[in-house]
Write a protein that holds these residues in place. Structure first.
Motif, short mmCIF file in Angstrom:
data_model
loop_
_atom_site.label_atom_id
_atom_site.label_comp_id
_atom_site.label_asym_id
_atom_site.label_seq_id
_atom_site.Cartn_x
_atom_site.Cartn_y
_atom_site.Cartn_z
N LEU A 13 0.90 -1.38 -0.07
CA LEU A 13 -0.53 0.16 0.10
C LEU A 13 0.84 1.34 0.28
CD1 LEU A 13 -3.05 -1.37 2.82
CD2 LEU A 13 -3.01 -1.26 -0.08
N LEU A 14 1.58 0.82 0.24
CA LEU A 14 2.92 1.95 -0.14
C LEU A 14 4.36 2.42 -0.76
CD1 LEU A 14 4.43 4.88 3.18
CD2 LEU A 14 5.85 3.53 1.27
N ARG A 15 4.25 2.20 -1.43
CA ARG A 15 5.28 2.27 -2.65
C ARG A 15 6.62 3.81 -2.67
NH1 ARG A 15 4.01 1.51 -7.93
NH2 ARG A 15 1.57 2.74 -7.26
N THR A 16 7.38 3.70 -3.08
CA THR A 16 8.60 4.42 -3.76
C THR A 16 8.70 4.54 -4.79
OG1 THR A 16 9.85 3.36 -2.80
CG2 THR A 16 8.98 4.94 -1.10
N ASN A 17 9.28 5.64 -5.69
CA ASN A 17 10.35 5.85 -6.72
C ASN A 17 11.86 6.82 -6.54
OD1 ASN A 17 10.70 5.39 -8.79
ND2 ASN A 17 9.96 7.21 -10.18
N PRO A 18 12.30 6.35 -6.35
CA PRO A 18 13.48 4.60 -6.65
C PRO A 18 12.46 3.97 -6.06
CG PRO A 18 14.89 6.07 -6.61
CD PRO A 18 14.04 7.12 -6.08
N ASP A 19 12.60 2.91 -6.20
CA ASP A 19 11.69 1.44 -5.33
C ASP A 19 13.12 0.86 -5.20
OD1 ASP A 19 10.11 -0.97 -4.16
OD2 ASP A 19 9.96 -2.45 -5.86
N ARG A 20 13.25 0.83 -3.57
CA ARG A 20 14.57 0.45 -2.79
C ARG A 20 14.18 -0.15 -1.85
NH1 ARG A 20 20.30 3.40 -3.26
NH2 ARG A 20 20.16 2.45 -2.19
N ARG A 27 16.46 5.19 4.59
CA ARG A 27 17.48 6.11 4.26
C ARG A 27 17.34 7.69 4.17
NH1 ARG A 27 21.40 3.70 0.93
NH2 ARG A 27 21.29 5.50 -0.31
N GLY A 28 18.34 8.59 3.86
CA GLY A 28 18.16 9.66 3.70
C GLY A 28 17.43 10.62 3.53
N ILE A 29 16.26 11.63 3.35
CA ILE A 29 15.61 12.52 1.28
C ILE A 29 16.41 13.02 0.98
CG2 ILE A 29 13.64 11.76 3.62
CD1 ILE A 29 13.55 15.19 3.29
N SER A 30 16.08 12.69 -0.40
CA SER A 30 16.67 13.62 -1.36
C SER A 30 15.38 13.93 -2.54
CB SER A 30 17.95 12.77 -2.14
OG SER A 30 17.13 12.01 -1.95
N THR A 31 15.96 14.49 -3.07
CA THR A 31 15.07 15.65 -4.65
C THR A 31 15.06 14.17 -5.06
OG1 THR A 31 15.77 17.61 -3.79
CG2 THR A 31 14.96 17.23 -6.02
N GLY A 32 13.86 14.64 -6.16
CA GLY A 32 13.91 12.78 -6.99
C GLY A 32 12.58 11.27 -6.32
N ILE A 33 12.87 11.71 -4.51
CA ILE A 33 11.93 10.74 -4.47
C ILE A 33 10.72 10.92 -4.25
CG2 ILE A 33 11.45 8.87 -2.24
CD1 ILE A 33 14.49 9.86 -1.42
N ASP A 34 9.80 9.99 -4.99
CA ASP A 34 7.71 10.07 -4.65
C ASP A 34 7.60 8.81 -3.62
OD1 ASP A 34 8.16 12.35 -6.54
OD2 ASP A 34 7.85 10.81 -8.13
N VAL A 35 6.74 9.08 -3.06
CA VAL A 35 6.07 8.52 -2.28
C VAL A 35 4.85 7.98 -2.35
CG1 VAL A 35 5.66 7.71 0.20
CG2 VAL A 35 7.48 8.63 0.00
N MET A 36 3.87 6.82 -2.77
CA MET A 36 2.01 6.90 -3.46
C MET A 36 1.98 6.21 -2.16
SD MET A 36 5.16 7.44 -6.01
CE MET A 36 5.85 5.19 -6.47
#
Length: 211
Positions: free
Chosen positions: A167-174, A180-189
């Motif tokens: 129910l929780l996915r991310t991009n990139p999917d690691r 991990r620390g946050i950074s620009t470019g991470i999407d959370v769905m």
């Protein structure tokens, strides 16, 4: 997707890293803080530039070299203008230059406190899915799971359960991205179709809007 509430979170640290330097005033290693001021020295067409730091104990200054004896024509015009005008945004970004700080200090204190700006990018009536686009213009010392837990009022155990259940996915999917620390470019769905009051409970937390 037409069933999505999409928001952008811009996460900015409140305090810049503080290097520990041998302080001639205190006689030992002390934490130094950026004064947000630049010192320049011109010698013909050569230029020296330093970012001035101050000891948090005695106010003794330390000049962190930005460059030395650099020909003016080899300096990016935008950077030269920022240096000459003491541009606060450029200086703040440079105060987060961890690579440069590590070359001068074996210990650097970083701080987890941050400010967050929320923007609604897309919202449809009856949305069932939340998407969060992360922007971190400066290095932010906070893990993704801690950011989501604090801002969405969830436990990290709940976050892991949502992820394990798909129910929780991310991009990139690691596999370890939540740790991990946050950074620009991470999407959370996050799929919230099963949450009946999502617009009242999750919406304000995601958008920053009042209930």
């Amino acid at each position: 997707m037409c069933d999505t509430l999409r928001v952008r979170w811009t996460v900015t640290p409140k305090a810049a890293p503080q290097p520990w330097i041998s302080c001639s005033g205190c006689g030992g290693m002390r934490a130094f803080q950026s004064s947000d001021k630049i010192r320049l020295n011109a010698n013909g067409r050569k230029l020296d530039a330093w970012l001035i730091y101050k000891c948090l104990t005695c106010d003794k200054t330390w000049n962190r070299p930005l460059f030395e004896r650099k020909n003016v024509r080899d300096i990016d015009p935008a950077i030269l203008e920022a240096l000459q005008s003491n541009d606060p945004e450029w200086i703040r970004a440079e105060s987060f230059n961890l690579d440069a700080l590590r070359r001068k200090s074996q210990r650097i204190d970083e701080f987890p406190e941050f400010d967050i700006l929320r923007e609604v990018l897309r919202e449809t009536a009856g949305w069932t899915r939340l998407e969060i686009e992360l922007v971190a213009p400066l290095p932010a010392r906070i893990r993704l799971d801690r950011l989501l837990a604090s801002e969405l009022k969830l436990s990290r155990t709940r976050l892991r359960t949502l992820r394990e259940n798909g129910l929780l996915r991310t991009n990139p999917d690691r596999a370890d991205i939540l740790r991990r620390g946050i950074s620009t470019g991470i999407d959370v769905m996050i799929d919230l179709a099963a949450i009946a009051d999502r617009e009242l409970s999750w919406g304000p937390l995601a958008t920053g809007s009042p209930r």
